[in-house]
Scaffold this motif. Structure first.
Motif, mmCIF file in Angstrom:
data_model
loop_
_atom_site.group_PDB
_atom_site.id
_atom_site.type_symbol
_atom_site.label_atom_id
_atom_site.label_comp_id
_atom_site.label_asym_id
_atom_site.label_seq_id
_atom_site.Cartn_x
_atom_site.Cartn_y
_atom_site.Cartn_z
ATOM 1 N N TYR A 164 0.929 -1.159 0.152
ATOM 2 C CA TYR A 164 -0.029 -0.299 0.082
ATOM 3 C C TYR A 164 0.929 1.091 0.143
ATOM 4 C CZ TYR A 164 -4.215 3.294 0.857
ATOM 5 O OH TYR A 164 -5.165 4.294 0.835
ATOM 6 N N LEU A 165 2.012 1.222 1.144
ATOM 7 C CA LEU A 165 2.669 2.862 0.726
ATOM 8 C C LEU A 165 3.557 2.854 -0.239
ATOM 9 C CD1 LEU A 165 4.155 2.259 4.448
ATOM 10 C CD2 LEU A 165 2.647 3.409 3.735
ATOM 11 N N GLY A 166 3.938 1.459 -0.843
ATOM 12 C CA GLY A 166 4.428 2.092 -2.047
ATOM 13 C C GLY A 166 3.758 2.452 -3.643
ATOM 14 N N VAL A 167 2.216 2.026 -3.750
ATOM 15 C CA VAL A 167 1.422 2.796 -4.444
ATOM 16 C C VAL A 167 1.173 4.112 -3.979
ATOM 17 C CG1 VAL A 167 -0.985 2.934 -5.504
ATOM 18 C CG2 VAL A 167 -0.213 0.321 -4.599
ATOM 19 N N HIS A 168 2.072 5.145 -3.096
ATOM 20 C CA HIS A 168 1.798 6.335 -2.842
ATOM 21 C C HIS A 168 2.723 6.823 -2.832
ATOM 22 C CE1 HIS A 168 -2.003 4.586 -1.284
ATOM 23 N NE2 HIS A 168 -2.786 6.418 -1.097
ATOM 24 N N GLY A 169 3.987 6.260 -3.150
ATOM 25 C CA GLY A 169 5.797 6.621 -3.509
ATOM 26 C C GLY A 169 5.650 6.598 -1.806
ATOM 27 N N VAL A 170 5.107 5.442 -0.997
ATOM 28 C CA VAL A 170 6.790 5.968 0.480
ATOM 29 C C VAL A 170 7.286 4.711 0.814
ATOM 30 C CG1 VAL A 170 6.113 5.856 2.950
ATOM 31 C CG2 VAL A 170 4.275 7.155 1.470
ATOM 32 N N ASP A 171 8.464 5.182 1.147
ATOM 33 C CA ASP A 171 9.229 3.715 0.848
ATOM 34 C C ASP A 171 9.509 3.490 2.370
ATOM 35 O OD1 ASP A 171 10.427 4.143 -1.020
ATOM 36 O OD2 ASP A 171 12.206 5.065 -1.176
ATOM 37 N N LEU A 172 8.971 2.117 3.036
ATOM 38 C CA LEU A 172 8.735 1.325 3.841
ATOM 39 C C LEU A 172 10.511 0.732 4.104
ATOM 40 C CD1 LEU A 172 7.580 0.065 6.692
ATOM 41 C CD2 LEU A 172 7.139 -2.384 4.988
ATOM 42 N N CYS A 173 11.036 1.550 5.572
ATOM 43 C CA CYS A 173 12.931 1.097 5.519
ATOM 44 C C CYS A 173 12.427 0.157 6.940
ATOM 45 C CB CYS A 173 13.285 2.122 5.496
ATOM 46 S SG CYS A 173 13.138 3.571 4.897
ATOM 47 N N GLU A 174 11.977 -0.086 7.484
ATOM 48 C CA GLU A 174 12.507 -0.946 8.699
ATOM 49 C C GLU A 174 10.716 -1.482 9.544
ATOM 50 O OE1 GLU A 174 14.166 -0.636 12.890
ATOM 51 O OE2 GLU A 174 14.522 1.002 11.194
ATOM 52 N N ALA A 175 10.766 -2.393 9.806
ATOM 53 C CA ALA A 175 9.728 -3.107 10.614
ATOM 54 C C ALA A 175 10.834 -4.005 11.650
ATOM 55 C CB ALA A 175 8.571 -4.293 9.569
ATOM 56 N N ARG A 176 9.493 -3.484 13.054
ATOM 57 C CA ARG A 176 9.755 -4.070 14.432
ATOM 58 C C ARG A 176 8.445 -4.949 15.193
ATOM 59 N NH1 ARG A 176 13.629 0.181 17.472
ATOM 60 N NH2 ARG A 176 14.519 0.713 15.586
ATOM 61 N N THR A 177 8.942 -6.130 15.680
ATOM 62 C CA THR A 177 7.519 -7.075 16.058
ATOM 63 C C THR A 177 8.423 -6.454 17.942
ATOM 64 O OG1 THR A 177 7.455 -8.034 14.129
ATOM 65 C CG2 THR A 177 6.446 -8.344 16.340
ATOM 66 N N VAL A 178 7.122 -6.611 18.439
ATOM 67 C CA VAL A 178 7.893 -5.685 19.984
ATOM 68 C C VAL A 178 6.533 -6.369 20.989
ATOM 69 C CG1 VAL A 178 8.491 -4.016 19.354
ATOM 70 C CG2 VAL A 178 6.015 -3.734 19.877
ATOM 71 N N PRO A 179 6.369 -7.256 21.960
ATOM 72 C CA PRO A 179 5.311 -8.168 22.188
ATOM 73 C C PRO A 179 4.564 -6.800 23.604
ATOM 74 C CG PRO A 179 7.720 -7.853 23.963
ATOM 75 C CD PRO A 179 7.709 -7.704 22.336
ATOM 76 N N ASP A 180 3.485 -7.315 23.993
ATOM 77 C CA ASP A 180 2.511 -6.372 25.278
ATOM 78 C C ASP A 180 3.494 -5.400 25.773
ATOM 79 O OD1 ASP A 180 0.806 -7.116 23.156
ATOM 80 O OD2 ASP A 180 0.329 -9.091 23.982
ATOM 81 N N ILE A 181 4.215 -5.187 25.781
ATOM 82 C CA ILE A 181 5.367 -5.132 27.309
ATOM 83 C C ILE A 181 4.582 -3.030 26.415
ATOM 84 C CG2 ILE A 181 7.790 -4.942 28.487
ATOM 85 C CD1 ILE A 181 7.132 -7.352 28.142
ATOM 86 N N GLN A 182 4.605 -2.508 27.808
ATOM 87 C CA GLN A 182 3.969 -1.043 27.428
ATOM 88 C C GLN A 182 5.857 -0.560 27.213
ATOM 89 O OE1 GLN A 182 1.883 1.607 29.243
ATOM 90 N NE2 GLN A 182 2.946 3.333 29.896
ATOM 91 N N GLU A 183 7.257 -0.280 27.852
ATOM 92 C CA GLU A 183 8.323 -0.446 27.677
ATOM 93 C C GLU A 183 9.114 -0.463 26.603
ATOM 94 O OE1 GLU A 183 13.005 -0.362 30.055
ATOM 95 O OE2 GLU A 183 11.146 -1.207 30.973
ATOM 96 N N GLU A 184 8.831 -1.519 25.938
ATOM 97 C CA GLU A 184 9.377 -2.295 24.644
ATOM 98 C C GLU A 184 8.737 -1.402 23.319
ATOM 99 O OE1 GLU A 184 11.781 -4.435 24.495
ATOM 100 O OE2 GLU A 184 11.823 -4.646 26.053
ATOM 101 N N ILE A 185 7.461 -1.110 23.641
ATOM 102 C CA ILE A 185 6.582 -0.304 22.884
ATOM 103 C C ILE A 185 6.532 0.829 22.429
ATOM 104 C CG2 ILE A 185 4.151 -0.136 22.241
ATOM 105 C CD1 ILE A 185 3.369 -2.030 24.132
ATOM 106 N N VAL A 186 6.673 1.472 24.151
ATOM 107 C CA VAL A 186 7.498 3.517 23.886
ATOM 108 C C VAL A 186 8.832 2.854 23.577
ATOM 109 C CG1 VAL A 186 7.953 4.559 25.794
ATOM 110 C CG2 VAL A 186 6.044 3.536 25.899
ATOM 111 N N ASP A 187 9.764 2.645 23.287
ATOM 112 C CA ASP A 187 11.061 2.083 23.182
ATOM 113 C C ASP A 187 11.279 2.392 21.754
ATOM 114 O OD1 ASP A 187 11.442 2.976 25.671
ATOM 115 O OD2 ASP A 187 13.090 1.392 26.606
ATOM 116 N N ALA A 188 10.503 1.506 21.220
ATOM 117 C CA ALA A 188 10.664 1.582 19.884
ATOM 118 C C ALA A 188 9.978 2.634 19.317
ATOM 119 C CB ALA A 188 9.879 -0.230 19.067
#
Length: 256
Positions: A37-61
């Motif tokens: 979807y982003l590619g069609v809109h001319g937006v480069d997806l540069c990174e992906a991360r997966t984090v657990p359901d832990i607030q500190e991990e989500i906030v930091d990422a």
């Protein structure tokens, strides 16, 4: 926040949230759909991360990604249960409070009436200063704050929400793609001509994707660039280089 490569490059990252993804109980398909979807809109997806359901991990990422890229899209963790903590985490990342959004409350009231409960009201919480992302399916919307879009984890619902994200994005120059298919030769044979062409055109992306199917093997060589003229020239050079190396079964094909 930046756009490496020039003003015509717009960047994004995806933050996938959920223990169920990391445990393997749920297979993620959202990353693929968002990238396309982003590619069609001319937006480069540069990174992906997966984090657990832990607030500190989500906030930091989230803080790391939103500082580095033009946009961040999160998926997952906006449901009614105790482990759906994405809204809390986004609010913490931005240093703002959560509030029940009146439009979401009204939507819920019309749907559930006197069956509204504390768990369902959790889905009405939006960080102060945020605005809603339309959910065309039944259920509460997502939200956006700053350069972050917070979407559902359920693929069908997430795809529907994306339709409200696209018009809000600053589009860059769309990356074009061409594919050269080599059959009957392995990567060890094509490596040298491939490397030579890649070095001659450093501004292009040139990747090799091997395949093995029904006794046939080879590689799809995918060239990507924002410069259509250079892309066309490079496709010709690549085919010529492969044939000069003794690889005869090579041709351009339509991308899959």
């Amino acid at each position: 926040m930046g756009s490496p490569g020039g003003d015509d490059v717009v960047t994004a990252a995806v933050l996938i949230i959920g223990d169920e993804i990391l445990s393997g109980r749920t297979q993620d398909t959202n990353l693929r759909d968002i990238a396309r979807y982003l590619g069609v809109h001319g937006v480069d997806l540069c990174e992906a991360r997966t984090v657990p359901d832990i607030q500190e991990e989500i906030v930091d990422a989230l803080n790391a990604l939103r500082a580095r890229y033009d946009y961040v899209i999160t998926t997952g963790g906006i449901g009614p249960t105790h482990d759906d903590i994405t809204a809390d985490s986004v609010a913490a990342a931005f240093g703002v409070a959560l509030e029940e959004h009146p439009d979401i409350l009204a939507l819920m009231q019309s749907r559930w009436g006197d069956q509204m409960n504390v768990a369902r009201r959790r889905m009405a919480r939006v960080p102060v200063g945020g605005s809603l992302v339309i959910n065309p399916a039944q259920g509460p919307p997502g939200f956006t704050i700053g350069n972050v879009f917070v979407l559902a984890g359920v693929p069908q619902i997430m795809r529907g929400m994306l339709e409200d994200v696209g018009p809000r994005l600053r589009s860059g120059a769309v990356v074009l793609s061409r594919t050269v298919r080599v059959e009957g030769s392995g990567e060890g044979v094509i490596a040298a001509p491939l490397e030579a062409v890649a070095k001659a055109h450093p501004s292009l992306s040139l990747g090799s994707y091997p395949f093995f199917t029904e006794g046939l093997y080879g590689s799809n060589l995918v060239l990507r660039s924002r410069d259509e003229a250079e892309l066309t020239v490079t496709v010709g050079e690549l085919i010529a280089a492969l044939r000069a190396a003794g690889i005869e079964n090579v041709r351009e094909v339509e991308p899959a």
